[in-house]
Design a protein around this motif. Structure first.
Motif, PDB file in Angstrom:
ATOM      1  N   ASP A 207       0.802  -1.213   0.000  1.00  0.00           N
ATOM      2  CA  ASP A 207       0.000   0.000   0.000  1.00  0.00           C
ATOM      3  C   ASP A 207       0.840   1.271   0.000  1.00  0.00           C
ATOM      4  N   ILE A 208       1.923   1.296   0.782  1.00  0.00           N
ATOM      5  CA  ILE A 208       2.765   2.492   0.809  1.00  0.00           C
ATOM      6  C   ILE A 208       3.357   2.660  -0.581  1.00  0.00           C
ATOM      7  N   CYS A 209       3.134   3.809  -1.188  1.00  0.00           N
ATOM      8  CA  CYS A 209       3.402   3.944  -2.617  1.00  0.00           C
ATOM      9  C   CYS A 209       4.891   3.976  -2.913  1.00  0.00           C
ATOM     10  N   TYR A 210       5.215   3.684  -4.165  1.00  0.00           N
ATOM     11  CA  TYR A 210       6.606   3.617  -4.600  1.00  0.00           C
ATOM     12  C   TYR A 210       7.319   4.938  -4.345  1.00  0.00           C
ATOM     13  N   ALA A 211       6.622   6.079  -4.549  1.00  0.00           N
ATOM     14  CA  ALA A 211       7.255   7.387  -4.407  1.00  0.00           C
ATOM     15  C   ALA A 211       7.619   7.663  -2.953  1.00  0.00           C
ATOM     16  N   THR A 212       6.716   7.320  -2.035  1.00  0.00           N
ATOM     17  CA  THR A 212       7.008   7.479  -0.610  1.00  0.00           C
ATOM     18  C   THR A 212       8.192   6.613  -0.214  1.00  0.00           C
ATOM     19  N   THR A 213       8.170   5.353  -0.631  1.00  0.00           N
ATOM     20  CA  THR A 213       9.261   4.429  -0.307  1.00  0.00           C
ATOM     21  C   THR A 213      10.582   4.922  -0.876  1.00  0.00           C
ATOM     22  N   ASN A 214      10.588   5.309  -2.146  1.00  0.00           N
ATOM     23  CA  ASN A 214      11.826   5.761  -2.783  1.00  0.00           C
ATOM     24  C   ASN A 214      12.405   6.997  -2.104  1.00  0.00           C
ATOM     25  N   ARG A 215      11.548   7.958  -1.726  1.00  0.00           N
ATOM     26  CA  ARG A 215      12.050   9.170  -1.088  1.00  0.00           C
ATOM     27  C   ARG A 215      12.561   8.889   0.315  1.00  0.00           C
ATOM     28  N   GLN A 216      11.923   7.959   1.006  1.00  0.00           N
ATOM     29  CA  GLN A 216      12.435   7.591   2.334  1.00  0.00           C
ATOM     30  C   GLN A 216      13.764   6.860   2.231  1.00  0.00           C
ATOM     31  N   GLU A 217      13.901   5.977   1.251  1.00  0.00           N
ATOM     32  CA  GLU A 217      15.177   5.279   1.067  1.00  0.00           C
ATOM     33  C   GLU A 217      16.288   6.267   0.708  1.00  0.00           C
ATOM     34  N   ALA A 218      15.964   7.261  -0.105  1.00  0.00           N
ATOM     35  CA  ALA A 218      16.954   8.272  -0.485  1.00  0.00           C
ATOM     36  C   ALA A 218      17.419   9.062   0.737  1.00  0.00           C
ATOM     37  N   VAL A 219      16.488   9.384   1.639  1.00  0.00           N
ATOM     38  CA  VAL A 219      16.846  10.126   2.846  1.00  0.00           C
ATOM     39  C   VAL A 219      17.652   9.251   3.809  1.00  0.00           C
ATOM     40  N   LYS A 220      17.352   7.967   3.848  1.00  0.00           N
ATOM     41  CA  LYS A 220      18.161   7.068   4.679  1.00  0.00           C
ATOM     42  C   LYS A 220      19.613   7.073   4.215  1.00  0.00           C
ATOM     43  N   ARG A 221      19.830   7.147   2.898  1.00  0.00           N
ATOM     44  CA  ARG A 221      21.201   7.195   2.383  1.00  0.00           C
ATOM     45  C   ARG A 221      21.901   8.489   2.792  1.00  0.00           C
ATOM     46  N   LEU A 222      21.125   9.584   2.891  1.00  0.00           N
ATOM     47  CA  LEU A 222      21.719  10.846   3.331  1.00  0.00           C
ATOM     48  C   LEU A 222      22.042  10.828   4.819  1.00  0.00           C
ATOM     49  N   GLY A 223      21.108  10.278   5.590  1.00  0.00           N
ATOM     50  CA  GLY A 223      21.061  10.364   7.041  1.00  0.00           C
ATOM     51  C   GLY A 223      22.362  10.486   7.796  1.00  0.00           C
ATOM     52  N   ALA A 224      23.066   9.373   7.946  1.00  0.00           N
ATOM     53  CA  ALA A 224      24.238   9.332   8.822  1.00  0.00           C
ATOM     54  C   ALA A 224      25.350  10.263   8.358  1.00  0.00           C
ATOM     55  N   GLY A 225      25.384  10.593   7.071  1.00  0.00           N
ATOM     56  CA  GLY A 225      26.475  11.413   6.550  1.00  0.00           C
ATOM     57  C   GLY A 225      26.200  12.901   6.576  1.00  0.00           C
ATOM     58  N   CYS A 226      25.072  13.341   7.097  1.00  0.00           N
ATOM     59  CA  CYS A 226      24.719  14.760   7.056  1.00  0.00           C
ATOM     60  C   CYS A 226      24.621  15.359   8.455  1.00  0.00           C
ATOM     61  N   ASP A 227      25.114  16.586   8.584  1.00  0.00           N
ATOM     62  CA  ASP A 227      24.966  17.325   9.838  1.00  0.00           C
ATOM     63  C   ASP A 227      23.568  17.933   9.935  1.00  0.00           C
ATOM     64  N   LEU A 228      22.977  18.225   8.781  1.00  0.00           N
ATOM     65  CA  LEU A 228      21.632  18.793   8.732  1.00  0.00           C
ATOM     66  C   LEU A 228      20.979  18.343   7.428  1.00  0.00           C
ATOM     67  N   VAL A 229      19.699  17.958   7.501  1.00  0.00           N
ATOM     68  CA  VAL A 229      18.917  17.660   6.304  1.00  0.00           C
ATOM     69  C   VAL A 229      17.751  18.646   6.255  1.00  0.00           C
ATOM     70  N   LEU A 230      17.635  19.362   5.148  1.00  0.00           N
ATOM     71  CA  LEU A 230      16.494  20.247   4.921  1.00  0.00           C
ATOM     72  C   LEU A 230      15.524  19.545   3.980  1.00  0.00           C
ATOM     73  N   VAL A 231      14.278  19.422   4.415  1.00  0.00           N
ATOM     74  CA  VAL A 231      13.217  18.806   3.612  1.00  0.00           C
ATOM     75  C   VAL A 231      12.294  19.916   3.146  1.00  0.00           C
ATOM     76  N   VAL A 232      12.182  20.100   1.826  1.00  0.00           N
ATOM     77  CA  VAL A 232      11.278  21.104   1.275  1.00  0.00           C
ATOM     78  C   VAL A 232       9.881  20.494   1.194  1.00  0.00           C
ATOM     79  N   GLY A 233       8.931  21.127   1.865  1.00  0.00           N
ATOM     80  CA  GLY A 233       7.563  20.611   1.867  1.00  0.00           C
ATOM     81  C   GLY A 233       6.732  21.369   2.883  1.00  0.00           C
ATOM     82  N   SER A 234       5.428  21.286   2.757  1.00  0.00           N
ATOM     83  CA  SER A 234       4.527  21.991   3.665  1.00  0.00           C
ATOM     84  C   SER A 234       4.227  21.145   4.897  1.00  0.00           C
TER      85      SER A 234
END
Length: 323
Positions: A207-234
């Motif tokens: 049920d969780i759509c491909y776009a949600t899954t893909n964007r979460q996986e992309a952020v997981k790849r950023l996670g540990a290597g970033c001091d700050l993550v900015l997410v553009v969204g409302s």
């Protein structure tokens, strides 16, 4: 906080910017926005839209400037103007009322949300009671629960809800999920439900759509290597809020949700050497580009695009808009 004057080149310190891939618009959001745009072109203004077409302030404001009128309920719409239903889906009573009033309506429900509706109806027809994992009051949840008679679906929001859930009667159980949830949180809730109700079947399709899954996986790849993550969204965008949570869980030292570059408090970047940038599925790419430009004005920024899933999905528009 507003964007300030740029820092002189000699003062700029080095900053690595990691850009998540994929990010921003998904196929369902793109389709929904196109439906409103095409309706305005074909039928002229005003075109009414029941609820925000997608959860992004900039998208809504731009469409409003073109002649879209956003309303909460169908009774705010005149009979003689087109009305568009948002990408999140609507209860069955809404199109039924529109038909009874002989209105021209266009359904911009994301096809992946529609699949959840079909699955819920299939389970109900088979005599199963449905557990819906989602957030109370979210338009998608309201729409999904509105596909079936009252009492046919029980909403579970948290692990605690899953522990407390009681089977109503002797009906077999099935479950469905809101499409924009955290994959990890949902797995945790499902773990509790399956421990308590081992007969609970797997969903027919994820049920969780491909776009949600893909964007979460992309952020997981950023996670540990970033001091700050900015997410553009409302702030009312479920999938955008989830990206902030996923970034923190993945190891980012800090993560923030911003509508646009004007909302960035640049003191957040004090001591930041690696900045991650991504965007929710309803955030337009120009907002991301403007944020990167604002960063370049203040830092000697090296922008590196992460290697991630390349999305090629596209959904067809309603025939009335393409004929």
């Amino acid at each position: 906080m507003s964007v300030h004057a740029p820092i002189r080149p000699a003062q700029r310190r080095a900053l690595t910017v990691r850009l998540a891939t994929p990010r921003g618009f998904c196929a369902g959001v793109d389709r929904a926005i196109q439906i409103v745009e095409r309706a305005l072109e074909k039928f002229g203004a005003p075109v009414y839209v029941r609820h925000e077409i997608v959860h992004n302030r900039h998208v809504v404001e731009r469409l409003r400037s073109l002649g879209a009128v956003f309303v909460k309920e169908l009774d705010e719409c005149p009979d003689d103007r087109p009305v568009v239903f948002s990408a999140h889906g609507v209860p069955k009573t809404v199109p039924a009322t529109a038909r009874a009033r002989e209105m021209l309506f266009l359904d911009a429900t994301c096809p992946l949300v529609s699949k959840v509706h079909v699955e819920a109806e299939r389970h109900h027809a088979a005599g199963r009671h449905i557990i819906l994992i989602g957030h109370a009051g979210h338009p998608e949840v309201v729409g999904t629960m509105g596909q079936l008679p009252a009492g046919a679906i029980s909403l579970v929001e948290t692990v605690e809800d899953a522990e407390a859930f009681q089977r109503p009667g002797a009906a077999p159980l099935a479950y469905a999920t809101q499409t924009t949830l955290s994959v990890d949180d949902t797995s945790e809730i499902l773990g509790v439900l399956k421990r308590r109700f081992p007969e609970l079947p797997d969903p027919h399709k994820e049920d969780i759509c491909y776009a949600t899954t893909n964007r979460q996986e992309a952020v997981k790849r950023l996670g540990a290597g970033c001091d700050l993550v900015l997410v553009v969204g409302s702030a009312n965008s479920s999938n955008s809020v989830r990206l902030v949570e996923v970034a923190l869980r993945a190891g980012a030292a800090d993560a923030r949700l911003v509508d646009d570059a004007d909302q960035v408090n640049w003191s957040w970047l004090d001591g930041v050497n690696v900045l991650g940038i991504t965007a929710g599925a309803s955030a337009p790419e120009p907002l991301i580009e403007a944020l990167i430009e604002a960063v370049r004005m203040r830092f000697d920024a090296t922008v590196v695009e992460d290697d991630g899933e390349r999305e090629t999905v596209a959904f067809k528009l309603p025939r009335v808009l393409t004929a």
